[in-house]
Design a protein around this motif. Structure first.
Motif, PDB file in Angstrom:
ATOM      1  N   GLU A  10      -1.996   5.415   7.809  1.00  0.00           N
ATOM      2  CA  GLU A  10      -1.444   6.765   7.947  1.00  0.00           C
ATOM      3  C   GLU A  10      -0.318   6.940   6.928  1.00  0.00           C
ATOM      4  O   GLU A  10       0.643   6.159   6.916  1.00  0.00           O
ATOM      5  CB  GLU A  10      -0.900   6.957   9.370  1.00  0.00           C
ATOM      6  N   ASP A  11      -0.439   7.961   6.010  1.00  0.00           N
ATOM      7  CA  ASP A  11       0.577   8.167   4.984  1.00  0.00           C
ATOM      8  C   ASP A  11       1.691   9.106   5.423  1.00  0.00           C
ATOM      9  O   ASP A  11       2.686   9.272   4.713  1.00  0.00           O
ATOM     10  CB  ASP A  11      -0.058   8.669   3.684  1.00  0.00           C
ATOM     11  N   ASP A  12       1.565   9.715   6.610  1.00  0.00           N
ATOM     12  CA  ASP A  12       2.594  10.611   7.137  1.00  0.00           C
ATOM     13  C   ASP A  12       3.383   9.867   8.198  1.00  0.00           C
ATOM     14  O   ASP A  12       2.822   9.454   9.217  1.00  0.00           O
ATOM     15  CB  ASP A  12       1.946  11.876   7.717  1.00  0.00           C
ATOM     16  N   GLU A  13       4.702   9.695   7.959  1.00  0.00           N
ATOM     17  CA  GLU A  13       5.510   8.901   8.877  1.00  0.00           C
ATOM     18  C   GLU A  13       5.589   9.537  10.258  1.00  0.00           C
ATOM     19  O   GLU A  13       5.582   8.839  11.282  1.00  0.00           O
ATOM     20  CB  GLU A  13       6.916   8.703   8.309  1.00  0.00           C
ATOM     21  N   SER A  38      -0.486   3.641   2.678  1.00  0.00           N
ATOM     22  CA  SER A  38      -1.236   4.228   1.569  1.00  0.00           C
ATOM     23  C   SER A  38      -2.620   3.587   1.503  1.00  0.00           C
ATOM     24  O   SER A  38      -2.901   2.586   2.172  1.00  0.00           O
ATOM     25  CB  SER A  38      -0.506   4.000   0.242  1.00  0.00           C
ATOM     26  N   ALA A  39      -3.432   4.178   0.639  1.00  0.00           N
ATOM     27  CA  ALA A  39      -4.767   3.630   0.435  1.00  0.00           C
ATOM     28  C   ALA A  39      -4.684   2.221  -0.134  1.00  0.00           C
ATOM     29  O   ALA A  39      -5.477   1.338   0.218  1.00  0.00           O
ATOM     30  CB  ALA A  39      -5.581   4.535  -0.488  1.00  0.00           C
ATOM     31  N   GLU A  40      -3.722   1.981  -1.016  1.00  0.00           N
ATOM     32  CA  GLU A  40      -3.567   0.666  -1.615  1.00  0.00           C
ATOM     33  C   GLU A  40      -3.212  -0.382  -0.570  1.00  0.00           C
ATOM     34  O   GLU A  40      -3.753  -1.493  -0.562  1.00  0.00           O
ATOM     35  CB  GLU A  40      -2.489   0.710  -2.702  1.00  0.00           C
ATOM     36  N   GLU A  41      -2.283  -0.065   0.362  1.00  0.00           N
ATOM     37  CA  GLU A  41      -1.923  -1.010   1.421  1.00  0.00           C
ATOM     38  C   GLU A  41      -3.105  -1.240   2.372  1.00  0.00           C
ATOM     39  O   GLU A  41      -3.307  -2.345   2.886  1.00  0.00           O
ATOM     40  CB  GLU A  41      -0.710  -0.502   2.192  1.00  0.00           C
ATOM     41  N   PHE A  63      -7.083  10.357  -1.881  1.00  0.00           N
ATOM     42  CA  PHE A  63      -8.310   9.776  -1.302  1.00  0.00           C
ATOM     43  C   PHE A  63      -8.613  10.415   0.049  1.00  0.00           C
ATOM     44  O   PHE A  63      -7.717  10.828   0.784  1.00  0.00           O
ATOM     45  CB  PHE A  63      -8.157   8.263  -1.118  1.00  0.00           C
ATOM     46  N   THR A  64      -9.899  10.447   0.385  1.00  0.00           N
ATOM     47  CA  THR A  64     -10.290  10.859   1.730  1.00  0.00           C
ATOM     48  C   THR A  64     -10.529   9.612   2.569  1.00  0.00           C
ATOM     49  O   THR A  64     -10.792   8.527   2.053  1.00  0.00           O
ATOM     50  CB  THR A  64     -11.581  11.698   1.705  1.00  0.00           C
ATOM     51  N   GLY A  65     -10.443   9.824   3.884  1.00  0.00           N
ATOM     52  CA  GLY A  65     -10.699   8.706   4.787  1.00  0.00           C
ATOM     53  C   GLY A  65     -12.107   8.152   4.629  1.00  0.00           C
ATOM     54  O   GLY A  65     -12.346   6.951   4.824  1.00  0.00           O
ATOM     55  N   LEU A  66     -13.057   9.018   4.243  1.00  0.00           N
ATOM     56  CA  LEU A  66     -14.434   8.546   4.080  1.00  0.00           C
ATOM     57  C   LEU A  66     -14.539   7.584   2.906  1.00  0.00           C
ATOM     58  O   LEU A  66     -15.299   6.603   2.958  1.00  0.00           O
ATOM     59  CB  LEU A  66     -15.371   9.737   3.870  1.00  0.00           C
ATOM     60  N   GLN A  67     -13.762   7.852   1.827  1.00  0.00           N
ATOM     61  CA  GLN A  67     -13.775   6.934   0.690  1.00  0.00           C
ATOM     62  C   GLN A  67     -13.190   5.569   1.086  1.00  0.00           C
ATOM     63  O   GLN A  67     -13.728   4.519   0.725  1.00  0.00           O
ATOM     64  CB  GLN A  67     -12.959   7.538  -0.462  1.00  0.00           C
TER      65      GLN A  67
END
Length: 633
Positions: A10-13, A38-41, A63-67
């Motif tokens: 989740e990128d939103d705190e 993030s997507a990287e983490e 990025f989307t969650g599907l990716q």
């Protein structure tokens, strides 16, 4: 209480705090949360297999969650993934589920109960899927192991058939020493190898759950008779006494697997005889009557060397042998007792052991057996077995003299021959036999054949046969002997005997020998042998010819069908592993051609009786087969 390890992407705190608080409301100590911002983490954490579940936001910057879901799957991340989104979109929901998510939750509609239920179901489905995959993997491994064992059995038994078969052919040429000794070693070790193969395959089948136990009605008197005949001869050869005692009335019929019960008891009794040099071996049997069944106990007692407490603890472990330097040459694979214990469990029974060094051993098999529809309890004299033995007998004729110092064996053979139509007299030793033969000749009522035991007091069978030949008797003499060494047959022939028959007495083999020598006794001996291995086919065909069979051979199913159109045998012996079709298919085709003779499956495997019957087989002849086995056809 177990802790659920959860990856929250989740990128939103603010959304992370909301999800975290919901999880704390569900169970403050029930979750270990790892936050990927993030997507990287997220990608770094997908390499870990320590997570039980993943909550994945649909929007992660560029990025989307599907990716991200696709990347997780490519990295081998196997925890269930639940998608989180801020929008209630049924199309998006379906797309997420199609991509591999296990659930789809709208953030604005999240409650502790809904989130808890989604996680709980996702983990439960994950566990069920893992169990299913493990079960399928185990089933595939068992199937692979079973197929390997079947192939191994066939591949080993086929060359053994050639080795033992050609050894028998060489022995038929009456070799002199030392060739006879060399051939004896080959055959003895060939059968030792076969026994080890059988033990290993039996144990492997038990472990794979593939060993068949077939319960059917068993006539207890004739079963015990056979057991007595098999062991009494071994005990006699060692100079020890063997007896069977019925301590209570026993049921006439029980329901069990006769083959497996015989295997257990023969293992106990053979070991008892092997490790006893003085005294006796005894089989005590007693029954406790129950409402619809009975509890049978078979207690094997010996006066042998005994077993130490430390060895008793590991005696039923595979490949473990009781120690004893003086018996080292007789030890086998160390599998017999381990297999017996497993078989006892399959039969619904148990084995117990009591033993003391220097004071002998007592193995007890206890089984609860159901009764068939008709049965009764009675006491039998198990040392006089002939009253309860019944065999299908051929039609024979002639005057036969049976000579044996053991009354039980003498009466058994006489019972068999009388049932086949012979007139039988008995003698207890060689001297008595010569007197009876001379008297019959003087009265113009000569005997047509003699069945002569080799080892007897007063005058042994070979000395008696030699004297008969010196007196001008040309009557056929069948030597009956418990000796198993290969040189014994030649010794009997050199003394003037016409044939050699080993103990225990096999009725079919006895009848075949008599049919060759008695007047007006004819047997149709036309046979088709179907075997794809050229060496095994050649050896078996020559052995059959030596036994008086008119044997035609072929190597595949199509050739067999063509041969059958022009040649009508009384017996077909068929390998069930053929290059162009399996034996079961071929057997059905032959039966469809109105074949009414005997059809035997030759195999190193153990096909089910239902499959054999469905295909039209009358029975199985186990590979490898040698002269003695083929003589029983």
């Amino acid at each position: 209480m177990s802790v659920t390890r959860l990856l929250l992407v989740e990128d939103d705190e603010d959304d992370f705090i909301i999800a975290r608080d919901l999880l704390l409301d569900i169970n403050p100590d029930g979750y270990q949360i790892v936050w990927a911002r993030s997507a990287e983490e997220a990608r770094k954490n997908f390499g870990s297999s320590n997570f039980d579940v993943c909550l994945l936001d649909y929007s992660l910057g560029a990025f989307t969650g599907l990716q991200i879901l696709g990347e997780a799957q490519r990295q081998g991340f196997d925890a269930p993934i639940i998608m989180l989104t801020g929008h209630d979109d049924s199309a998006l929901d379906a797309e997420a589920l199609s991509a591999g998510a296990v659930d789809y939750l709208v953030k604005s509609q999240l409650t502790p109960a809904r989130l808890s239920r989604a996680i709980r179901y996702a983990v439960a489905r994950r566990d069920m899927e893992r169990e299913r995959l493990e079960r399928l993997k185990a089933e595939a491994e068992n199937k692979s192991k079973s197929e390997f064992l079947a192939h191994l059995s066939h591949e080993l038994r086929t060359p053994l058939t050639s080795i033992l078969g050609y050894t028998d052919l060489l022995l038929q040429n009456h070799p002199e020493q030392p060739q006879l000794d060399h051939l004896s070693i080959i055959k003895r070790n060939g059968y030792h190898l076969l026994s080890l193969l059988n033990d290993v395959l039996d144990l492997s089948k038990i472990e794979a759950g593939r060993l068949e136990v077939q319960f059917s009605e068993l006539a207890l008197p004739s079963f015990l008779t056979e057991l007595y005949q098999l062991i009494a001869i071994k005990a006699e050869d060692k100079g020890i006494h063997f007896r069977i005692e019925a301590l209570t009335e026993l049921p006439s019929q029980i329901i069990t697997d006769a083959t497996r019960l015989r295997q257990i008891l023969l293992n106990f009794l053979s070991n008892a005889v092997k490790f006893t040099d003085e005294g006796e071996v005894r089989l005590d049997i007693f029954a406790t009557r129950l409402e619809e069944s009975c509890r049978l106990s078979f207690r094997v007692i010996d006066t042998g060397i005994g077993i130490s407490p430390s060895e008793q603890k590991k005696l039923f472990t595979p490949f473990v042998q009781a120690k004893g330097d003086s018996y080292r040459s007789e030890l086998g694979s160390g599998l017999g007792l381990a297999i017996s214990q497993q078989l006892a469990h399959l039969l619904g029974g148990e084995i117990t052991l009591q033993s003391e060094i220097g004071a002998g051993s007592c193995f007890t098999l206890t089984l609860e057996c159901k009764h068939p529809t008709e049965y009764h309890y009675q006491t039998w004299d198990l040392q006089q077995p002939t009253a309860s033995i019944h065999f299908e007998s051929p039609s024979l004729s002639g005057q036969v003299l049976v000579v044996d110092d053991l009354r039980e064996i003498r009466e058994l053979v006489a019972h068999l021959l009388e049932g086949a139509g012979c007139n039988v007299q008995q003698a207890a030793n060689g001297r008595e036999a010569i007197n009876l033969l001379q008297m019959a000749r003087d009265n113009n009522k000569p005997f047509d054949l003699v069945v002569m035991d080799v080892q007897m007091p007063v005058m042994d069978g070979l000395t008696a046969t030699q004297e008969l030949r010196e007196l001008g008797f040309e009557i056929p003499v069948i030597a009956l002997t418990a000796q198993t060494m290969l040189g014994e047959r030649q010794r009997c022939l050199d003394a003037g005997c016409s044939e050699h028959l080993g103990k225990p007495v096999q009725p079919d083999q006895l009848f075949d020998l008599l049919a060759k020598h008695l007047p007006d006794s004819t047997v149709d001996k036309k046979l088709i042998l179907i075997e794809d291995d050229e060496d095994a086919r050649s050896a078996t065909q020559q052995l059959l010819s030596a036994l008086g069979w008119e044997a035609k051979a072929c190597g595949d199913g199509e050739s067999a069908l063509q041969l059958f159109e022009t040649y009508q045998p009384s017996l077909i012996l068929m390998d069930i592993n053929l290059p162009d079709m399996d034996g079961f298919t071929l057997a059905k085709k032959i039966r469809d051609m109105a074949y009414t003779g005997r059809l035997l499956a030759a195999t190193g495997e153990s096909p089910s009786s239902d499959k054999l019957a469905e295909s039209g087989f009358d029975g199985v002849l186990s590979k490898p087969y040698d002269l003695n086995k083929l003589a029983q056809l």
